[in-house]
Design a protein around this motif. Sequence first.
Motif, mmCIF file in Angstrom:
data_model
loop_
_atom_site.group_PDB
_atom_site.id
_atom_site.type_symbol
_atom_site.label_atom_id
_atom_site.label_comp_id
_atom_site.label_asym_id
_atom_site.label_seq_id
_atom_site.Cartn_x
_atom_site.Cartn_y
_atom_site.Cartn_z
ATOM 1 N N ARG A 169 -16.936 0.605 33.788
ATOM 2 C CA ARG A 169 -18.310 1.034 33.992
ATOM 3 C C ARG A 169 -19.394 0.056 34.645
ATOM 4 N NH1 ARG A 169 -17.029 4.480 29.667
ATOM 5 N NH2 ARG A 169 -16.706 2.894 28.236
ATOM 6 N N LYS A 170 -18.893 -1.295 34.419
ATOM 7 C CA LYS A 170 -19.664 -2.313 34.920
ATOM 8 C C LYS A 170 -19.529 -2.595 36.285
ATOM 9 C CE LYS A 170 -19.625 -7.147 33.386
ATOM 10 N NZ LYS A 170 -18.966 -8.163 32.079
ATOM 11 N N GLU A 171 -17.965 -2.280 36.603
ATOM 12 C CA GLU A 171 -17.737 -2.397 38.145
ATOM 13 C C GLU A 171 -18.410 -1.255 38.749
ATOM 14 O OE1 GLU A 171 -16.200 -4.800 39.705
ATOM 15 O OE2 GLU A 171 -15.801 -3.758 41.547
ATOM 16 N N VAL A 172 -18.450 -0.250 38.170
ATOM 17 C CA VAL A 172 -19.175 1.246 38.747
ATOM 18 C C VAL A 172 -20.609 0.698 39.358
ATOM 19 C CG1 VAL A 172 -19.966 3.449 38.424
ATOM 20 C CG2 VAL A 172 -17.625 2.732 37.908
ATOM 21 N N LEU A 173 -21.345 0.141 38.392
ATOM 22 C CA LEU A 173 -22.606 -0.429 38.472
ATOM 23 C C LEU A 173 -22.664 -1.244 39.338
ATOM 24 C CD1 LEU A 173 -24.073 -0.294 34.756
ATOM 25 C CD2 LEU A 173 -24.316 1.578 36.803
ATOM 26 N N LYS A 174 -21.952 -2.219 39.666
ATOM 27 C CA LYS A 174 -21.811 -3.434 40.374
ATOM 28 C C LYS A 174 -21.825 -2.837 41.906
ATOM 29 C CE LYS A 174 -18.983 -7.312 41.412
ATOM 30 N NZ LYS A 174 -17.877 -7.872 41.126
ATOM 31 N N ARG A 175 -20.949 -1.933 42.110
ATOM 32 C CA ARG A 175 -20.731 -1.112 43.381
ATOM 33 C C ARG A 175 -21.941 -0.256 43.727
ATOM 34 N NH1 ARG A 175 -14.131 0.042 43.858
ATOM 35 N NH2 ARG A 175 -13.677 -2.118 43.032
ATOM 36 N N GLY A 176 -22.966 -0.137 43.009
ATOM 37 C CA GLY A 176 -23.945 0.524 43.314
ATOM 38 C C GLY A 176 -23.939 2.004 43.233
ATOM 39 N N LEU A 177 -22.751 2.637 42.354
ATOM 40 C CA LEU A 177 -22.494 3.889 42.309
ATOM 41 C C LEU A 177 -22.977 4.461 40.996
ATOM 42 C CD1 LEU A 177 -18.730 3.631 43.111
ATOM 43 C CD2 LEU A 177 -20.398 4.446 44.772
ATOM 44 N N GLU A 178 -23.014 5.654 40.674
ATOM 45 C CA GLU A 178 -23.810 6.284 39.765
ATOM 46 C C GLU A 178 -22.742 6.434 38.490
ATOM 47 O OE1 GLU A 178 -25.177 10.394 38.751
ATOM 48 O OE2 GLU A 178 -25.813 10.144 40.737
ATOM 49 N N PRO A 179 -22.837 6.301 37.273
ATOM 50 C CA PRO A 179 -21.757 5.978 36.434
ATOM 51 C C PRO A 179 -21.245 7.352 36.014
ATOM 52 C CG PRO A 179 -23.752 5.086 35.333
ATOM 53 C CD PRO A 179 -23.978 5.650 36.907
ATOM 54 N N ASN A 180 -20.878 8.099 36.559
ATOM 55 C CA ASN A 180 -20.248 9.499 36.299
ATOM 56 C C ASN A 180 -18.661 9.757 36.100
ATOM 57 O OD1 ASN A 180 -19.470 9.965 39.003
ATOM 58 N ND2 ASN A 180 -21.318 11.056 39.536
ATOM 59 N N ASP A 181 -18.224 10.561 35.692
ATOM 60 C CA ASP A 181 -16.795 10.707 35.581
ATOM 61 C C ASP A 181 -15.972 10.492 36.622
ATOM 62 O OD1 ASP A 181 -16.267 11.132 32.855
ATOM 63 O OD2 ASP A 181 -14.964 13.053 33.214
ATOM 64 N N SER A 182 -16.469 11.058 37.708
ATOM 65 C CA SER A 182 -15.534 11.072 38.972
ATOM 66 C C SER A 182 -15.582 9.529 39.629
ATOM 67 C CB SER A 182 -15.808 12.110 40.197
ATOM 68 O OG SER A 182 -16.819 11.425 40.792
ATOM 69 N N ASN A 183 -16.548 8.783 39.616
ATOM 70 C CA ASN A 183 -16.829 7.544 40.004
ATOM 71 C C ASN A 183 -16.119 6.457 39.147
ATOM 72 O OD1 ASN A 183 -18.333 7.970 42.451
ATOM 73 N ND2 ASN A 183 -20.297 7.628 41.161
ATOM 74 N N THR A 184 -16.134 6.824 37.829
ATOM 75 C CA THR A 184 -15.346 5.814 37.111
ATOM 76 C C THR A 184 -13.750 5.850 36.909
ATOM 77 O OG1 THR A 184 -17.117 6.427 35.221
ATOM 78 C CG2 THR A 184 -15.329 5.304 34.569
ATOM 79 N N GLY A 185 -13.204 7.097 37.319
ATOM 80 C CA GLY A 185 -11.942 7.657 37.649
ATOM 81 C C GLY A 185 -11.608 6.828 38.972
ATOM 82 N N MET A 186 -12.507 7.084 39.720
ATOM 83 C CA MET A 186 -12.070 6.489 41.162
ATOM 84 C C MET A 186 -12.079 4.800 41.188
ATOM 85 S SD MET A 186 -13.956 5.198 44.142
ATOM 86 C CE MET A 186 -15.641 5.785 44.009
ATOM 87 N N VAL A 187 -12.991 4.341 40.488
ATOM 88 C CA VAL A 187 -12.937 2.683 40.326
ATOM 89 C C VAL A 187 -11.835 2.269 39.556
ATOM 90 C CG1 VAL A 187 -14.247 0.851 39.504
ATOM 91 C CG2 VAL A 187 -15.336 2.394 40.865
ATOM 92 N N ALA A 188 -11.597 3.131 38.658
ATOM 93 C CA ALA A 188 -10.362 2.480 37.724
ATOM 94 C C ALA A 188 -9.120 2.628 38.648
ATOM 95 C CB ALA A 188 -10.122 3.463 36.444
ATOM 96 N N THR A 189 -8.825 3.655 39.327
ATOM 97 C CA THR A 189 -7.723 3.711 40.302
ATOM 98 C C THR A 189 -7.707 2.610 41.527
ATOM 99 O OG1 THR A 189 -7.923 6.190 40.020
ATOM 100 C CG2 THR A 189 -6.358 5.286 41.680
ATOM 101 N N ASP A 190 -8.977 2.276 41.963
ATOM 102 C CA ASP A 190 -9.075 1.308 43.089
ATOM 103 C C ASP A 190 -8.733 -0.079 42.299
ATOM 104 O OD1 ASP A 190 -9.851 0.772 45.773
ATOM 105 O OD2 ASP A 190 -11.364 -0.452 44.662
ATOM 106 N N LEU A 191 -9.206 -0.278 41.031
ATOM 107 C CA LEU A 191 -9.078 -1.752 40.657
ATOM 108 C C LEU A 191 -7.434 -1.930 40.333
ATOM 109 C CD1 LEU A 191 -11.924 -2.284 37.761
ATOM 110 C CD2 LEU A 191 -11.424 -3.756 39.678
ATOM 111 N N ARG A 192 -6.699 -1.016 39.818
ATOM 112 C CA ARG A 192 -5.490 -1.115 39.497
ATOM 113 C C ARG A 192 -4.715 -1.211 40.945
ATOM 114 N NH1 ARG A 192 -6.882 2.498 34.695
ATOM 115 N NH2 ARG A 192 -6.636 1.057 33.091
#
Length: 187
Positions: free
Chosen positions: A37-60
């Motif tokens: 969730r912190k990384e989602v905010l850092k990237r200036g994205l809205e912290p919704n379900d799809s963004n959280t999933g996307m950032v989790a996949t991207d980080l990994r």
Amino acid sequence: MMKIIAFVGMPASGKSEASRIAAEMDIPVIIMGDVIRKEVLKRGLEPNDSNTGMVATDLRKCEGMDAVARRCVSQIRETGSELVVVDGVRGIAEVECFRQEFGKGFILISIYAPLEVRFSRVQKRGRSDDMNSIDGLRQRDERELSWGMGEAIEASNVEIENSFTLETFRKDVNDVLNNYLKSNSEK
Ligand SMILES: Nc1ncnc2c1ncn2[C@@H]1O[C@H](COP(=O)(O)OP(=O)(O)OP(=O)(O)O)[C@@H](O)[C@H]1O
């Protein structure tokens, strides 16, 4: 020695419930999802379900399967506590990361409840991302297993069964955590 306890288990097995019990015992709880969730905010994205999933996949993808665990290590140390609970371990790579960092101080507890029992609890929970059929839950199980959850469960040090009442489960988790609290204060 600093002790880190993590709970692992299939969807709706009772991991959040176990972490809540730890928090009630004043044990600091680090939530792995907060890193995302912190990384989602850092990237200036809205912290919704799809963004959280996307950032989790991207980080990994960019930093490896243990990316989230590695980001948690400094947070764990910063608590300054002798006993810390980590909520959200999902894969074997994360277990290996914590074992490497904390050695025997890392204790993995798996929580087990059968599929039918978990499904009846999901129906009562009514969380927005929950599945509404037992096949939906089975698919969620498959997805988690494909990400290495099965190996993580196999690698656990202790298993707690959560097939009975919530009261029984709370007592069992409390007993296990108290054991580790006690063994810390004896040293
Ligand atoms: N022994 C129990 N008896 C009745 N209800 C329970 C019991 N254990 C957990 N529950 C309830 O079942 C639901 C699922 O538990 P919880 O949210 O802790 O699972 P989880 O493993 O964190 O799930 P997820 O992986 O989907 O996030 C919650 O509503 C919880 O309160």
